[in-house]
Design an enzyme around this catalytic site. Structure first.
Site, short mmCIF file in Angstrom:
data_model
loop_
_atom_site.label_atom_id
_atom_site.label_comp_id
_atom_site.label_asym_id
_atom_site.label_seq_id
_atom_site.Cartn_x
_atom_site.Cartn_y
_atom_site.Cartn_z
CG ASP A 21 92.80 24.55 29.01
OD1 ASP A 21 92.13 25.51 28.66
OD2 ASP A 21 92.42 23.71 29.86
C1 GLC Z 1 89.21 23.08 30.90
C2 GLC Z 1 89.36 24.59 30.89
C3 GLC Z 1 90.31 25.08 31.94
C4 GLC Z 1 90.25 24.15 33.13
C5 GLC Z 1 90.84 22.84 32.71
C6 GLC Z 1 90.74 21.77 33.80
O1 GLC Z 1 88.99 22.59 29.63
O2 GLC Z 1 89.65 25.20 29.65
O3 GLC Z 1 89.90 26.42 32.28
O4 GLC Z 1 90.99 24.67 34.22
O5 GLC Z 1 90.25 22.35 31.51
O6 GLC Z 1 89.42 21.42 34.02
#
Ligand code: GLC
Length: 756
Positions: A299
């Protein structure tokens, strides 16, 4: 010669690469790569920030890991200027979440990744470009799962996947599919259910839909990311059995049934180990046991130690930070990380992305058919709405409505955070009624529209936060005047939620605010005096406390957050153009404290650094049903404008399948669809078990009054087991299994027994 040169120029101008690599080239490519080129594949591109985003809500700023005690080989590590790279690249598709690849020397193209589960999120405008890059805001996850219609979900996601492809993105960072363990989780709107089977089936349909368009998904967040508080630091304590049967089961189903291109590891720790550094989770379980052949990405900014993440089998580190580049470079140089681990990650990424539009040099149009997609949104959103109560108020056939509630005039069409979508427009319920020729009570609608305009001029919406506009009190006089002039009162109650923070157990969030409560009572008094009805429409992505007010209105429709056509979909259901057929994917309890996780949700014990899933497998209806705690509205519940009769259930065991058929008849006066749920009650074993669990479901087509349809469902015997942690395997007890066919988890219509 001229022609040949033109051809060569054209080819190199598409994505800047003369040719695409093939799967057979991958081993050779990796053998020719320098370490830096490999890092360009396993690490998101460093993009200079337009302006540093404040630390995303719910995330702690991680202190730089302390390497002082490591060998002197770790020289030049961790320059102070830890440039946090943009979550929004300025790259090929402005507003995308990240990129990797782009090794021109070896014809490896740039790959683009973008959010999110309710539609593609990219920026609307680009410098020196007068075009607008709008995307369709689709219904949120919980709205899709409430349809219980896997073919509809697949169709919705074919449209969504088409936008991903036509805007030049390779992977959509979706679906979000964590289990709804507690109604307060800030991202429940993006997720599907409290039940792993329903989650797994809806998520698999979602993945098939998106990937049918030739683009990939990133199934998230793997795993046990069931709260947003302190999300990149919280340590989840959970038993292996609860992991296997509840929190991992849906991911296992998606991996085996839909073959996702990628999976996103979650921010949190699991029993002390960060998911992104958890080799058992990402390699032993995901790859060796389940056979996952895609790749894993972190993430965003789930950065701990890049070398450990690579070693665990977390192939791609997103969005990519200088510190992680340093980590990996230094770790390889001093022998702490064998370069073969990086090679494995590079190969897995190149293998998956070989089929990506970027590698296939697909010439995307930047012009998906947004109008066609809007029609699909309107249909899907109305199919997901759940009619909770109806004492003759609906369908509404009158001509005039008193419409109350800020969100009736300013619909909540999706949640905030990465799941937000830059849509062209949104339809609120006032416009939905106008589009069906229904008149609104003028004084109140004018008052609301002016109030909202004034409030919006004071606040600024951005992708992290959607400002909440406080409800306005309706006076008795206004209500009585409205009751004289219109046929019905409709009150919309909205609740916003988003990534990075959980909801709160306060008035105005989990509970009605005083003004909302007062308005509901005032409207009921005024309209009931005139023998007229009052309807509540709930516009939210999770549930709230209802026990102290649900007796007041004559009807209640849970409309969820239905995407940009929300207001039209609400009007379609309220006027009977569409007969409601949705059913609850989660339990609505009498009281918050009835939820088995009530005492074990962040802050409930005053701690934020860890959470204990003490309820184990007894999540949602598994608790309410087994421990006989009466819910207000049970899992799988939903009313219709017609009625259905079940008959003639047949059960047959054929090999490793249990085949069940049941006939459903529309015994009411209007056409409608019915969702049938199949639960199985296992024989007692050495472990405590839920009294029954969802093991299959099906939805009829639109049945005219008097029409019948026989639904065929199958249950795989392998899905009947319980996880035996001592022996580390699934155990299917011998004995009598109860096969229960129901309209909800409580409303069992047909029963049978088999012996295994
Ligand atoms: C965010 C989220 C994830 C998302 C990623 C990119 O913090 O937790 O679901 O796809 O970062 O934005």
């Amino acid at each position: 010669m001229k022609k040949l040169l033109t051809f060569v120029f054209m080819m190199t101008s598409i994505g800047g690469y003369a040719q695409k690599y093939s799967v057979q080239d991958i081993d050779r490519l990796v053998s020719e790569m320098t370490l830096q080129e490999k890092i360009a594949i396993v690490m998101g591109k460093e993009r200079h920030l337009v302006s540093p985003p404040d630390a995303a809500p719910g995330m702690i700023k991680r202190p730089a890991p302390d390497y002082s005690n490591l060998s002197a080989l770790y020289t030049g590590m961790h320059k102070d200027d830890d440039k946090v790279v943009a979550a929004f690249t300025e790259g090929r598709v402005k507003g995308a979440a990240g990129e990797n690849g782009g090794v021109k020397r070896l014809n490896i193209p740039l790959f683009v990744y973008a959010d999110g589960p309710a539609g593609l999120r990219i920026d609307i405008t680009r410098p020196d470009d007068d075009r607008e890059y709008y995307c369709t805001a689709f219904p949120v996850g919980v709205s899709l799962s409430s349809t219980w219609d896997v073919s509809l979900v697949e169709r919705v996601c074919q449209a969504m996947g088409n936008e991903v492809k036509e805007y030049g993105v390779d992977v959509l960072l979706a679906p979000g599919m964590n289990i709804m363990r507690n109604p307060l989780c800030g991202r429940n709107f993006e997720y599907f259910s409290e039940d792993p089977f329903l989650t797994g089936k809806i998520a698999s349909a979602y993945v098939r839909g998106i990937q049918s368009q030739g683009v990939g998904v990133s199934v998230k967040h793997f795993a046990v990311n069931n709260q947003e508080t302190f999300r990149n630091g919280i340590d989840v304590h959970v038993t292996e059995r609860a992991m296997r049967e509840i929190y991992l089961k849906a991911f296992e189903m998606v991996v085996k049934e839909a073959k996702p291109w990628t999976i996103m590891s979650s921010y949190n720790k699991i029993n002390g180990v960060l998911a992104s550094e958890n080799r058992w989770l990402l390699t032993d379980l995901l790859r060796k046991e389940w056979g996952f052949d895609g790749f894993v990405m972190t993430d965003w900014w789930a950065e701990e130690d890049g070398a450990r993440q690579i070693a665990a089998g977390n192939d791609l580190l997103m969005p990519g930070t200088q510190r992680q580049v340093d980590d990996i470079t230094a770790a390889v140089n001093c022998g702490r990380l064998d370069e073969s681990f990086i090679d494995d990650c590079v190969k897995r990424i190149l293998y998956v992305m070989q089929k990506s539009p970027s590698c296939q040099q697909y010439e995307y149009s930047n012009q998906p058919d947004l109008n066609a997609h809007a029609h699909i949104v309107r249909q899907a959103s109305s199919e997901g709405m759940v009619l909770l109560k109806n004492n003759g108020a609906l369908p509404f056939k009158g001509k005039s409505v008193t419409l109350v509630g800020v969100d009736a005039y300013d619909a909540l069409v999706g949640g905030s955070g990465s799941g937000n979508v830059n849509r062209r427009y949104k339809i609120s319920l006032d416009q939905g009624f106008a589009n069906t020729g229904i008149k609104l009570e003028k004084a109140l609608s004018t008052r609301y529209l002016e109030y909202i305009k004034q409030e919006k001029s004071r606040t600024q919406e951005n992708f992290w936060t959607v400002p909440i506009i406080e409800e306005i009190p309706i006076s008795r006089e206004e209500a009585e005047q409205a009751a004289r002039k219109t046929d019905i009162a409709i009150l919309v109650i909205g609740r916003m939620a988003g990534e990075g923070s959980d909801r709160q157990l306060v008035k105005g969030d989990y509970y009605l605010s005083d003004v909302e409560q007062q308005n509901l009572q005032t409207l009921c008094q005024a309209f009931h005096e005139k023998k007229k009805k009052v309807v509540v429409v709930m516009n939210m992505g999770s549930t709230m406390h209802m026990a102290d007010w649900h007796h007041l209105p004559d009807a209640i429709l849970m409309a969820w957050m239905g995407g940009q056509e929300t207001g039209n979909s609400m009007a379609d259901v309220l006027t009977g153009k569409v007969c409601p057929s949705g059913k609850l994917p989660m339990t609505i309890a009498q009281s918050y404290k009835d939820y088995p996780s009530a005492d074990n949700f962040p802050f409930s014990r005053g701690t934020e650094s860890e959470v204990c899933y003490d309820e184990d497998i007894f999540v949602g209806y598994r608790h309410f049903d087994t421990h006989e705690v009466k819910p207000l509205y049970p899992f799988g519940f939903g009313l219709s404008y017609t009625n259905f009769e079940y008959s003639n259930m047949q059960v047959a065991v054929e090999g490793d399948l249990i085949k069940v058929s049941v006939t459903v008849k529309n015994t009411g006066g209007t056409k409608g669809k019915e969702i049938v749920q199949l639960y199985v009650g296992q024989p007692d074993g050495i472990y405590p078990k839920a009294v029954k669990e969802l093991k299959s479901f099906a939805k009829t087509s639109l049945l005219k009054p008097g029409a019948s349809e026989t639904l065929n469902m199958t249950i795989k015997k392998e899905n009947l087991g319980s996880w035996n942690s001592r022996e580390g395997k699934w155990v299917i007890e011998k004995g009598t299994y109860r096969i229960l066919c129901g309209a909800s988890v409580e409303d069992i219509r047909e029963k049978a027994e088999i012996r295994l």
